[in-house]
Structure formats: C-alpha cells, structure tokens
Design an enzyme around this catalytic site. Structure first.
Site, mmCIF file in Angstrom:
data_model
loop_
_atom_site.group_PDB
_atom_site.id
_atom_site.type_symbol
_atom_site.label_atom_id
_atom_site.label_comp_id
_atom_site.label_asym_id
_atom_site.label_seq_id
_atom_site.Cartn_x
_atom_site.Cartn_y
_atom_site.Cartn_z
ATOM 1 N N GLU A 155 -6.748 4.095 -5.469
ATOM 2 C CA GLU A 155 -7.937 4.510 -4.717
ATOM 3 C C GLU A 155 -8.306 5.899 -5.208
ATOM 4 O OE1 GLU A 155 -9.577 5.131 -0.180
ATOM 5 O OE2 GLU A 155 -7.589 5.805 -0.701
ATOM 6 N N HIS A 207 -11.125 -1.346 4.960
ATOM 7 C CA HIS A 207 -10.863 -0.891 6.335
ATOM 8 C C HIS A 207 -11.453 0.490 6.616
ATOM 9 C CE1 HIS A 207 -7.995 0.948 3.727
ATOM 10 N NE2 HIS A 207 -7.679 1.804 4.678
ATOM 11 N N ASP A 208 -12.074 1.110 5.614
ATOM 12 C CA ASP A 208 -12.692 2.431 5.806
ATOM 13 C C ASP A 208 -14.220 2.354 5.813
ATOM 14 O OD1 ASP A 208 -10.193 3.720 5.747
ATOM 15 O OD2 ASP A 208 -10.249 3.893 3.556
ATOM 16 N N ASP A 261 -2.852 4.726 -2.379
ATOM 17 C CA ASP A 261 -3.786 5.425 -1.508
ATOM 18 C C ASP A 261 -4.194 6.777 -2.116
ATOM 19 O OD1 ASP A 261 -4.928 5.409 1.273
ATOM 20 O OD2 ASP A 261 -3.765 7.250 1.446
ATOM 21 N N ASP A 314 0.845 -1.189 0.000
ATOM 22 C CA ASP A 314 0.000 0.000 0.000
ATOM 23 C C ASP A 314 0.889 1.250 0.000
ATOM 24 O OD1 ASP A 314 -2.138 1.773 0.442
ATOM 25 O OD2 ASP A 314 -3.134 0.375 1.811
HETATM 26 C C1 GLC Z 1 -7.301 6.271 2.352
HETATM 27 C C2 GLC Z 1 -7.155 5.145 3.336
HETATM 28 C C3 GLC Z 1 -7.610 5.626 4.682
HETATM 29 C C4 GLC Z 1 -6.717 6.777 5.091
HETATM 30 C C5 GLC Z 1 -6.696 7.878 4.024
HETATM 31 C C6 GLC Z 1 -5.551 8.827 4.248
HETATM 32 O O1 GLC Z 1 -8.616 6.645 2.161
HETATM 33 O O2 GLC Z 1 -7.855 4.023 2.892
HETATM 34 O O3 GLC Z 1 -7.588 4.610 5.648
HETATM 35 O O4 GLC Z 1 -7.172 7.321 6.301
HETATM 36 O O5 GLC Z 1 -6.518 7.364 2.737
HETATM 37 O O6 GLC Z 1 -4.337 8.194 3.990
#
Ligand code: GLC
Ligand code: CA
Length: 546
Positions: free
Chosen positions: A245, A319-320, A195, A95
C-alpha cells in the site's frame, strides 16, 4: 507471473461473517463462506489484520504479529481456514502492518520503561521548549508526536497515538519483522499485503524537516527500495503475491517497486484516482468527481506502467474508501448498470483486480445520520475538526456520510433475513436498510444481478489471455464522461467502452464488428453506431474482441 492472471478478494474480517453470534465477524466465519468465494472464482483472499490488538484502529494497531485476537478466533481456527482454502485452490494474503505497532506491543511497553534497546525500535526525540520536535500532523487529524512524561521524550506516530512508528533504521527491527513473514509463510500463507509500506523509511535528517503532514515527509523515503528488497529477498517471498500500500506515491516509484528487475513487490496500490472528488485535495471537503482528471490519471498510469514494466493492483474499493457505486455511480435508478459499468472498467484494465467484500453485490454507503452510528477513529476525529472549522452538525454529518471509512465497513449482506444474515447477535456496526434487496441470496436468484456479472468478469480473465497480458492504450472519445481503452496482444484487440454518465451520451469510438465479450445492457451497439459516433445509454459498458 501468476498474479497477472489472478483476482484478489478483500475480506474485512470484522464485517464478513459472524460464526458465533457475538456480532463480530471471525475466522470461522471466513472458513464457512469459502465455497461462496470459490463460486465467485477468486484466486486469493486478502484478510485485514486479525492479530491481538486494542482495536483503536480496528486491528491496524497490532500488539502481537504472530497470534490471533481471541475476538476473531484461535490459531487452530486460522490453520483450519488456511487448509480449507488450500483444498479449494484459494490462497490467503495476510496483512502486515509494519510501519507501526500498537502501543500495547511488548516492544513499545519495554520502550516506555526507558529500556534503551527497545526505545531504539521506535522514534523518540527530545522536545523543543516543551513542544514536539516537529510541528507535524498525523493522518487521523491529531498532532504526530506524543509526549511521554517519565522519559521526557516524544514519539512519532503517523496515525493514531496508539500506533507508534517503528524505526526501520534499526536492523533489529527489520529482522524481527522478517521473522513475522517467515512465521506466516510457515503456516501456508500464499502472499502478503503490506500496510502503508512506502512510509517506513523516515527522512535522513528528521529534525530538519518543515511542518505539515508527517506522512508527506516520509513517503518513498531515501532507503525505501533497499528496505523492501532486503525484506523480500531475505524471507524468500519474491515469487509470492505481494502488494504494497503506497500512500501518495509517484509513478516512477511504483514502477520500481513492482518491476521484477528490482526484486521488490509483485504490485502496488496507489490512490490518486480516488482523490478526484476531494475539493482542493481535502478528503473532508465535498465535490463531484472530476472525470477529466480521473481519465487522465488512469491513462497516464496504465500506459506508463505498461511501457516500463510496472504492475498495479486495480481497484475502486477497500475498507478505507466509501462504496464506489455511491460515489462514481448511482444508487437509484441506475444502481445495477452503474455498478456493472464500474466493475467492467476495472476488470479489463492492465493489472490485478481486487474485489472488496460486497462490491460484487453493489453494496452502498451506510447513510448514517447521527454521529453515534459511527465507529471509526478517523471520522470521529474529523467530525470534531469540521465543527471547529465552523460547519453545522448537519453539514458535518453530510461530509461523513460521503467520506467516512465506516461506509465500507458495514456488515456483508448475505440475505434479506435478520441482520442481513451476518450474525445471530447484534452487529457491531449498523447495517444499511437496503440489505432487503442488496444481498447474496437475492442476487444468486437473479440472473441479471451484479453478482453474476462479477462472476463473468472474473471468468473472462481466465479465458482470454489478452485481459491479463495485453498492452493498454486509452482512446480519445471526444466526451469526457465516456472512457474507452484498448488492450492488444498478438494481433488481437479488445475495446472497452464505459460511460460514467447517468444521461444518454454520444462518443467517438472506432468500433469494428467482433465478439461482444459482455455488456451491461442491450447488445445492439453496432446498430447505434453512426459514422464512428456511438449513442450510449446511461452507465453503459461493454467490451468487444476483434
Ligand atoms: C492503512 C490501512 C488503514 C489504517 C492505516 C494505518 O491505510 O488500510 O485502515 O488505518 O493504514 O495502519
Ligand atoms: Ca464472532
């Protein structure tokens, strides 16, 4: 492409398996459980960040991209984990958190001393009359600019103030990040998850932006495609499994990010389908899911991506996100049926399915009732904001119980034993009481379990090319609670029907006798078909091949 035929399993390292009794999951814990993942049939494992970090955002605040946080193990543990997975034919995806670093990163520490070279790694600006340069809010509910007194300047952070945003306009930053990719590639990693990647290209005339959510001004920025292509081609990861993402992105951009012609990424995550229960678009305001909207989003994205050569990650959980069975399914009487239905819907779509740890067991939300039980910075900030908005403590806790990211971060439920078999010590986050029956051991023993059903879903993808390669078309069922779609390849047709309802439903489905690939209940669909109208049981799901 190989990734089309693959299934990815996501591990939240802190909560997967603790090998040394300190209450925190770790890399040796992942290694110990590789045989379980092999038995599930997954091809890749995306592990959330395990790099040195002050852990303000549980590791998404990275202080050193090329090392291992002692909390999770050592570099030798990491190498052993990769090597062992390799033997089993499983590849790791690491990641890469490249939109920001931690404020503990050496680049930022140097920047804070006023070193101009490193200040240019970040986004520092002068204030206006003692106020930040722009009235922007960050994603976790705070202002997006932080003042540094000794520099008399403000820095941008789209997330927590401990996560300063990097300046991708600076070629040195881009080159340094490419070195990180090369480093992990050299260790034998097979892919990468990036990310919040579509936030890295900031507006050209930053100072002229309006006020509001900072991220909304930065998404899909003017140099984003150039930056991604440069990063991917310069590091030679074009043919690896890569997923970006993409926050609040557009269909247009996602097609471009993932179309092989653009030489950017293998696929994207987007989240529009996970906002259909946000009242007025507000994550912290509750509403039952709008199923018509959910259907519309899937139909549009699936069909357009298919027609125009894009490729998506397909998923419900990470995880979010709160647990899907608690959200669009039923934790009670129809727990099993609804969890299986939700799995069916995702795994037959066009795209690469992601399974988030515990999803294959039907793990539920945490059901915490006090603020002390929570850990996540986002929900703790929002708890205060909700109280300021005038909600009672009880109502605010109800919102958190449904929306906090901690719902998905509770430890993996391995057995009915002490601490769900996750740790010999005391778990860093409280485990829901239902581990007594929702756990790997119990579900291994039950032939009708959600776990065995997920195994079948994954296996079918390998056996029937239509699942990975077919075109997709959504069907009108005349019932907004019943979703149906059709995949097609070389004259073959796969019809998938899923009821998102806890009641009996009737729906129009053009069903012809064929091979029932799987179903989550009785296999008497044809008998329940009358003049093209199908009588469906609560949360029924099935797939028929013609
Ligand atoms: C992404 C991650 C999340 C994190 C954010 C900032 O959305 O999945 O868990 O808090 O980025 O890095
Ligand atoms: Ca540990």
């Amino acid at each position: 492409m190989e990734h089309k035929n693959s299934v990815v399993y996501q591990i939240y390292v802190k909560s997967f398996y603790d090998s040394n009794g300190d209450g925190i999951g770790d890399l040796n814990g992942i290694r110990a459980k590789l045989p379980y993942l092999k038995s599930l049939g997954v091809d890749y494992i995306w592990v959330t960040p395990f790099f040195p970090s002050p852990m303000f955002d549980n590791g998404y605040d990275v202080a050193d991209y090329c090392a291992v946080n002692p909390m999770f193990g050592t570099m030798a543990d990491c190498e052993a984990m990769i090597a062992e997975a390799d033997k089993l034919g499983i590849g790791f995806m690491f990641d890469m958190v490249f939109n920001h670093t931690s404020w503990d990163h050496e680049w930022f520490k140097k920047a804070l001393t006023g070193d101009p070279e490193y200040m240019d790694y970040y986004i520092f600006r002068d204030g206006v009359d003692g106020k930040p340069p722009l009235d922007w809010t960050a994603s976790f509910g705070t202002p997006a600019w932080e003042y540094v007194p000794n520099l008399d300047k403000w820095y941008l952070h789209l997330f927590d103030k401990s996560q300063p945003d990097l300046n991708w306009e600076n070629p040195k930053v881009r080159d340094a990040l490419k070195d990180v990719i090369r480093f992990w590639k050299g260790k034998g990693v097979k892919g990468f998850r990036f990310d919040v990647l579509n936030l890295v290209s900031k507006p050209e005339h930053l100072e002229q932006c309006g006020s509001g959510s900072g991220a909304s001004y930065c998404k899909d920025g003017h140099r984003i495609h150039e930056f991604i292509r440069e990063m991917v081609t310069d590091t030679g990861i074009e043919n690896m499994v890569t997923v970006g993402e993409m926050a609040s992105t557009t269909l247009e951009n996602c097609i471009r990010y993932s179309n092989p012609e653009s030489r950017e990424l293998a696929m994207c995550f987007n989240f529009h389908h996970l906002k259909v229960d946000y009242k007025n678009g507000d994550k912290w305001a509750l509403m039952p899911p709008d199923l018509a909207q959910l259907h519309g989003i899937f139909r549009q994205w699936q069909e357009e991506m298919s027609r125009r050569g894009g490729w998506n990650a397909v998923f419900w959980c990470n995880h979010d996100q709160p647990r899907i069975v608690s959200r669009f399914g039923d934790e009670g009487e129809y727990w099993k049926q609804s969890a299986k239905m939700l799995g069916t819907f995702i795994h037959f779509l066009r795209g690469t399915p992601y399974v988030y740890q515990g999803e294959e067991l039907g793990m539920t939300n945490a059901h915490y009732t006090t603020i002390e039980q929570y850990n996540d910075v986002e929900c703790i900030n929002y708890y205060k904001i909700l109280l300021e908005r005038g909600l009672s403590e009880q109502d605010a806790l109800e919102v958190l119980a449904q929306r906090s990211r901690d719902n998905s971060r509770t430890p993996m439920q391995w057995s009915a034993g002490r601490n769900a078999g996750f740790t010999d010590g005391s778990p860093w986050l409280e485990i829901p009481a239902n581990y007594s029956f929702i756990n790997v051991e119990a579900e291994e023993d039950d032939p009708d379990s959600i776990l065995h059903y997920y195994r079948t879903l994954i296996k079918l993808r390998k056996e029937y090319p239509i699942i990975a390669e077919g075109e997709v078309r959504f069907l009108e069922t005349g019932n907004e609670r019943v979703f149906a779609y059709e995949r097609s390849l070389d004259g073959q047709r796969l019809t998938v029907v899923c009821s998102f309802s806890g009641q009996n439903e009737a729906a129009n489905v053009d069903l012809k006798p064929g091979t029932l690939l799987l179903c989550n209940g009785a296999s008497d669909q044809m008998a329940r078909l009358e003049n093209g109208t199908l009588a469906l049981r609560p949360y029924e799901a099935f797939a028929v091949l013609n």
